[in-house]
Design a protein around this motif. Sequence first.
Motif, PDB file in Angstrom:
ATOM      1  N   TYR A  74       0.838  -1.178   0.000  1.00 26.72           N
ATOM      2  CA  TYR A  74       0.000   0.000   0.000  1.00 26.72           C
ATOM      3  C   TYR A  74       0.879   1.235   0.000  1.00 26.72           C
ATOM      4  O   TYR A  74       1.814   1.341   0.788  1.00 26.72           O
ATOM      5  N   ARG A  76       1.558   5.269   0.626  1.00 26.48           N
ATOM      6  CA  ARG A  76       1.158   6.197   1.670  1.00 26.48           C
ATOM      7  C   ARG A  76      -0.009   7.068   1.223  1.00 26.48           C
ATOM      8  O   ARG A  76      -0.927   7.336   1.982  1.00 26.48           O
ATOM      9  N   SER A  79      -3.288   5.171   1.355  1.00 22.85           N
ATOM     10  CA  SER A  79      -3.736   5.033   2.740  1.00 22.85           C
ATOM     11  C   SER A  79      -4.333   6.333   3.271  1.00 22.85           C
ATOM     12  O   SER A  79      -5.298   6.311   4.032  1.00 22.85           O
TER      13      SER A  79
END
Length: 142
Positions: A74, A76, A79
Amino acid sequence: MSADAALREVDRAQGAVRKFSRRGAYFFLAMWLGATGYWLATLFGPATVKNYTILAIGALIVAGFVHASRQRVYGRLLSRLSPPVTYAFVGTTVVGAVYNMFLHPQEPVGPWWAVADVLVALIASAPLLYGAARMFRSADDR
């Protein structure tokens, strides 16, 4: 581990994050297309089309989230960007649903209702397009 091997490993990890960032952008873009199509079908189509559209979009959403949850890497930005885009999308969807339930007539007459319906469809799915654009821009910057 040699310096060259470490550099290759860092490049491989960054490539995996970039690849998933693009996948996240494509997911947002697909959701935008699906949500816009859903709203257009719901606001302009007959009752039969509305029922099948709900089933198709529901299946697409479930499949997309299952695929996204299986990813191991993932970024940053993904997220940080997913929760606000999701909350904004839910909010604009509620606004579209309220419009559809209370303001949209059963048999719209005139071009202004068509313009209003298209605007509601675009506004209801706009957060997803914003998320896709941000993700694509981020993936290209790296």
